[in-house]
Design a protein around this motif. Structure first.
Motif, mmCIF file in Angstrom:
data_model
loop_
_atom_site.group_PDB
_atom_site.id
_atom_site.type_symbol
_atom_site.label_atom_id
_atom_site.label_comp_id
_atom_site.label_asym_id
_atom_site.label_seq_id
_atom_site.Cartn_x
_atom_site.Cartn_y
_atom_site.Cartn_z
ATOM 1 N N PRO A 1 94.670 -43.992 -36.193
ATOM 2 C CA PRO A 1 94.198 -44.097 -37.574
ATOM 3 C C PRO A 1 92.694 -44.328 -37.654
ATOM 4 C CG PRO A 1 95.305 -46.107 -36.908
ATOM 5 C CD PRO A 1 95.517 -45.129 -35.796
ATOM 6 N N GLY B 1 93.505 -41.940 -42.662
ATOM 7 C CA GLY B 1 93.856 -40.676 -42.036
ATOM 8 C C GLY B 1 93.895 -40.828 -40.523
ATOM 9 N N THR C 1 92.650 -39.427 -36.554
ATOM 10 C CA THR C 1 91.785 -38.682 -35.665
ATOM 11 C C THR C 1 92.445 -38.708 -34.294
ATOM 12 O OG1 THR C 1 89.515 -38.404 -34.863
ATOM 13 C CG2 THR C 1 90.344 -40.668 -35.032
ATOM 14 N N PRO D 1 88.725 -36.812 -41.434
ATOM 15 C CA PRO D 1 89.644 -37.800 -41.984
ATOM 16 C C PRO D 1 88.922 -38.850 -42.826
ATOM 17 C CG PRO D 1 89.160 -38.309 -39.698
ATOM 18 C CD PRO D 1 88.504 -36.987 -39.990
#
Length: 337
Positions: A25, A7, A9, A3
């Motif tokens: 995030p 993004g 995880t 990511p």
């Protein structure tokens, strides 16, 4: 694909009553920060104590501080190459306070610790029970040679480095009688460190299976008698008292296992004075200890069965199962996120 900022995880968040594995995030990396993908995390006994309610900590938080990983992104000025396999210190220090300046970065005035920070704070992805961790400036990072497997490297950041700091505090142990109290991961590691240095290592633990493990790392079961050095990793008041009682003239006791409040240990000052005894404590370690820990594991990877000390890994979704004491002879549970 790993990511990027914004993004997602996945992380196991300790809530105080259980573990909630969730998508979280990935923050934008700041100066000298690293984003590391966790390859393997091992479970330190302190996390077992947290989950069992014996050790206080922030809630919610991402636990875990022993791991090996791969750098997948670096903030400005980080200076670590993306793609490097690394381990990292438990502590993040400022490098500017009086304690850091005196060489005690592990006791920095503004110390932060991997796996010990609030999930809803400024460093949410601080623990290793996650697919990714953010390492801020002030965390020491050490490259892991290709010859050291993940299962051997992961405990370096706590067990190996802490044991090395404790043995260093004992001074030169070559040719000396050393008593190691507590044959957990730290005690077994200290046994190997002392044996490699040429010490006569005796190991005390109420668990016979753990004594048998320690014997494979250069120790023998303790049968009493005077010693020159005692290393306590048990945190047991009775064990500490026994260590003090058995020190010969000029002996040194290093305490590393007493990390929670407990009863006091009686000390006769006259015995200390007449015996020229030294009692010292070790808590956390310095970045140099982690570098030496990786070098030690690299040097002894073919000598001692380090991989046998870690149980087969579980998935991140099953991390709650890993937060229990592993079945003997393994001394560490492990997680592959």
């Amino acid at each position: 694909m790993d990511p990027v900022a914004g993004g997602l995880t996945r992380a196991a968040v300790w809530t105080g009553t259980g573990v909630d594995v969730r998508d979280v995030p990935v923050p934008r990396l700041g100066d000298r920060e690293l984003l590391v993908r966790i390859r393997l995390a091992t479970v330190c006994g302190s996390d077992l104590h947290t989950v069992a309610g014996r050790r206080p900590g922030p809630q919610p938080s991402v636990l875990g501080h022993e791991a090996v990983g791969e750098v997948v992104a670096a903030g400005p000025g980080a200076g670590t190459v993306v793609g490097t396999r690394v381990v990292w210190t438990v502590t993040a220090s400022c490098g500017a306070c009086d304690r850091c300046g005196s060489g005690r970065t592990a006791k920095c005035r503004t110390l932060r610790k991997v796996g010990h920070e609030p999930f809803d704070g400024a460093w949410g992805l601080s623990g290793t029970y996650a697919r990714h961790i953010v390492l801020p400036a002030g965390v020491g990072v050490v490259r892991v040679p290709d010859t050291v497997p993940d299962v051997v490297a992961a405990p370096a950041a706590c067990a190996t480095a802490t044991a090395l700091a404790a043995v260093e505090a004992a001074g030169d142990v070559a040719g000396r009688r050393v008593l190691v109290c507590g044959a957990g991961m730290l005690g077994v590691t200290a046994t190997a460190l002392c044996a490699e240095a040429g010490a006569d290592v005796r190991v005390a633990d109420p668990d016979a299976e753990r004594i048998a493990v320690a014997e494979r790392f250069g120790g023998v079961g303790d049968e009493g008698g005077s010693v020159d050095v005692a290393l306590d990793f048990s945190g047991s008041v009775a064990a500490v008292g026994e260590c003090l009682h058995r020190l010969d003239v000029g002996g040194r006791l290093v305490l590393a296992g007493s990390v929670t409040p407990g009863p006091s240990v009686p000390v006769d000052p006259e015995v200390v004075v007449r015996g020229w005894l030294t009692v010292t404590g070790v808590h956390n370690y310095e970045p140099a200890h982690l570098r030496r820990a990786v070098a030690f594991l690299t040097r002894t990877a073919g000598t001692y069965p380090w991989d046998e000390l870690v149980a087969a890994p579980v998935r991140l979704d099953d991390v709650a199962h890993a937060l229990r004491r592993p079945a003997a002879p393994a001394l560490r549970a492990s997680v592959v996120p």
